[in-house]
Design an enzyme around this catalytic site. Structure first.
Site, PDB file in Angstrom:
ATOM      1  N   THR A  11       0.824  -1.273   0.070  1.00 50.85           N
ATOM      2  CA  THR A  11       0.134  -0.110  -0.090  1.00 50.85           C
ATOM      3  C   THR A  11       0.931   1.262   0.086  1.00 50.85           C
ATOM      4  O   THR A  11       0.419   2.237  -0.358  1.00 50.85           O
ATOM      5  CB  THR A  11      -1.033   0.023   1.174  1.00 50.85           C
ATOM      6  OG1 THR A  11      -1.922  -1.159   0.969  1.00 50.85           O
ATOM      7  CG2 THR A  11      -1.809   1.422   1.364  1.00 50.85           C
ATOM      8  N   SER A  54       1.784  -7.838  -0.499  1.00 51.48           N
ATOM      9  CA  SER A  54       2.862  -8.652   0.201  1.00 51.48           C
ATOM     10  C   SER A  54       2.397  -9.816   0.293  1.00 51.48           C
ATOM     11  O   SER A  54       3.103 -10.963   0.829  1.00 51.48           O
ATOM     12  CB  SER A  54       2.876  -7.926   1.671  1.00 51.48           C
ATOM     13  OG  SER A  54       1.787  -7.922   2.236  1.00 51.48           O
ATOM     14  N   THR A  86       1.619  -4.332   4.425  1.00 53.39           N
ATOM     15  CA  THR A  86       1.438  -4.790   5.950  1.00 53.39           C
ATOM     16  C   THR A  86       0.913  -6.150   6.166  1.00 53.39           C
ATOM     17  O   THR A  86       1.132  -6.658   7.319  1.00 53.39           O
ATOM     18  CB  THR A  86       0.600  -3.722   6.323  1.00 53.39           C
ATOM     19  OG1 THR A  86      -0.797  -3.708   5.816  1.00 53.39           O
ATOM     20  CG2 THR A  86       1.263  -2.354   6.632  1.00 53.39           C
ATOM     21  N   ASP A  87       0.258  -6.835   5.156  1.00 53.40           N
ATOM     22  CA  ASP A  87      -0.250  -7.981   5.331  1.00 53.40           C
ATOM     23  C   ASP A  87       0.421  -9.030   6.007  1.00 53.40           C
ATOM     24  O   ASP A  87      -0.016  -9.790   6.809  1.00 53.40           O
ATOM     25  CB  ASP A  87      -0.941  -8.448   4.050  1.00 53.40           C
ATOM     26  CG  ASP A  87      -2.362  -7.639   3.717  1.00 53.40           C
ATOM     27  OD1 ASP A  87      -2.482  -6.746   4.646  1.00 53.40           O
ATOM     28  OD2 ASP A  87      -2.739  -7.747   2.731  1.00 53.40           O
TER      29      ASP A  87
HETATM   30  N1  ASP Z   1      -2.833  -5.647   0.748  1.00 54.24           N
HETATM   31  C1  ASP Z   1      -1.589  -4.842   1.174  1.00 54.24           C
HETATM   32  C2  ASP Z   1      -0.508  -5.516   1.117  1.00 54.24           C
HETATM   33  O1  ASP Z   1      -0.163  -6.254   2.245  1.00 54.24           O
HETATM   34  C3  ASP Z   1      -1.948  -4.090   2.538  1.00 54.24           C
HETATM   35  C4  ASP Z   1      -0.806  -3.179   2.873  1.00 54.24           C
HETATM   36  O2  ASP Z   1       0.089  -2.827   2.218  1.00 54.24           O
HETATM   37  O3  ASP Z   1      -1.079  -2.382   3.870  1.00 54.24           O
HETATM   38  O4  ASP Z   1       0.397  -5.729   0.170  1.00 54.24           O
END
Ligand code: ASP
Length: 327
Positions: A11, A54, A86-87
């Site tokens: 993100t 991710s 973050t995932d």
């Molecule tokens: N779906 C995203 C990822 O993990 C969420 C994020 O980056 O916060 O790539």
């Protein structure tokens, strides 16, 4: 002083939708969007590695980044920053922590609000991450997650909310520090744990199948039958302090005679108990049947640790001893 920045997507780098997918910012774009970064006066050496959600990262990809980061340290970088989605960040941070051999800080960060939204959190997170990466106070702490001006130890941090910018928390210990008025303030220094011996090679990881099984109400355990024929290890996320329905106790005991079976809690915080409950399927019963006690380690991190240990052919006593560091 310099920081090596590795970007992996997520993100934090999302620049909006295009006809064929998502437009991504490069590391240079990300750094340019953070005014305070120039004022820090620390050169960034940017390496754009991947631009992916991710969910598509792998253990091998992260271990490759660790190798590249090690090279950056050997050529003079003060610290490392990785940006990613973050995932899976709690898992990648834990994997890095297992294998990172240097005193230099290795910091992971990302964002919950992408750069096209009002108040994106990526710039502030990247600035704080760079500040931690070049701080002498953050040395000897292994891999750190810096997010929302908090500094978390990789072994404890978890993503606790699907959308909040305060999603990262360490339920068992709290953050080990904060970034306040651009100063890195470390409040507690957990001793580094023994890492794992060497890095697991891609082919060995590929061949090492470790399942994670979460126990749920009225669980029939059907997926557990025959699991030792297809997997080399199993992590069980049990109820509460490490409990399963009585009918599943012998199933898990039989599996533990063939493959390592690690017992964790599905609750999200707290440790597995050892001696409090004694009915069939209780923690003491399962440990007596040969399951390995993961202590405070959560199920996702336990699965990474077990897979890495098995892929490096770690003997059973060393394997149990590694998990015992989390008791
Ligand atoms: N779906 C995203 C990822 O993990 C969420 C994020 O980056 O916060 O790539």
């Amino acid at each position: 002083m310099s920081v090596a920045l590795f970007t992996l997507g997520g993100t934090i780098s999302m620049a909006g939708r295009t006809a064929d997918g998502v437009a991504r910012l490069t590391g240079a774009d990300l750094a340019d969007a953070v005014p305070g970064l120039a004022a820090l006066g620390v050169p960034l050496d940017v390496q754009d590695v991947e631009a992916v959600p991710s969910a598509n990262l792998t253990m091998t990809k992260i271990l490759d980044v660790v190798d590249a980061a090690s090279k950056a340290i050997s050529t003079g970088a003060t610290g490392i920053v990785v940006t990613q989605g973050t995932d899976t960040l709690e898992e990648t941070a834990f994997l890095v922590d297992l294998v990172w051999p240097h005193a230099n800080p290795f910091v992971l960060t990302g964002a919950m609000r992408n750069p096209t939204l009002a108040s994106p959190d990526g710039p502030a997170n990247l600035l704080a991450a760079a500040q931690v990466a070049c701080s002498p106070a953050a040395r000897d702490l292994g891999a750190l997650v810096v997010f929302n001006d908090q500094i978390h130890a990789a072994r404890w941090v978890r993503k606790t909310h699907s959308t909040s910018t305060a999603t990262f928390a360490s339920p068992n210990a709290g953050p080990i520090g904060h970034v306040v008025e651009d100063r890195v303030r470390i409040l507690s220094r957990p001793p580094r744990l023994d890492g794992v011996p060497g890095r697991a090679e891609a082919a060995a990881l590929e061949a090492t199948k470790v399942a994670l099984y979460t126990i749920t109400l009225d669980d029939d355990g059907l997926l557990l039958h025959g699991l030792a024929d297809t997997h080399q290890g199993l992590v069980v996320a049990g109820y509460g302090a490490g409990h399963v329905p009585s009918a599943l106790a012998p199933v898990l005991g039989d599996l533990a005679e063939r493959i390592p079976v690690v017992l964790t809690s599905r609750t999200g915080a707290g440790s597995i108990l050892r001696n409090t409950y004694s009915s069939i399927g209780s923690e003491s019963d399962l440990l007596n049947r040969g399951l390995i006690d993961a202590g405070f380690l959560d199920p996702h991190k336990a699965r990474l640790l077990l897979r890495h240990l098995l892929a490096t052919s770690t003997p059973q006593p060393d394997l149990s001893a590694t998990f015992a560091q989390h008791h």
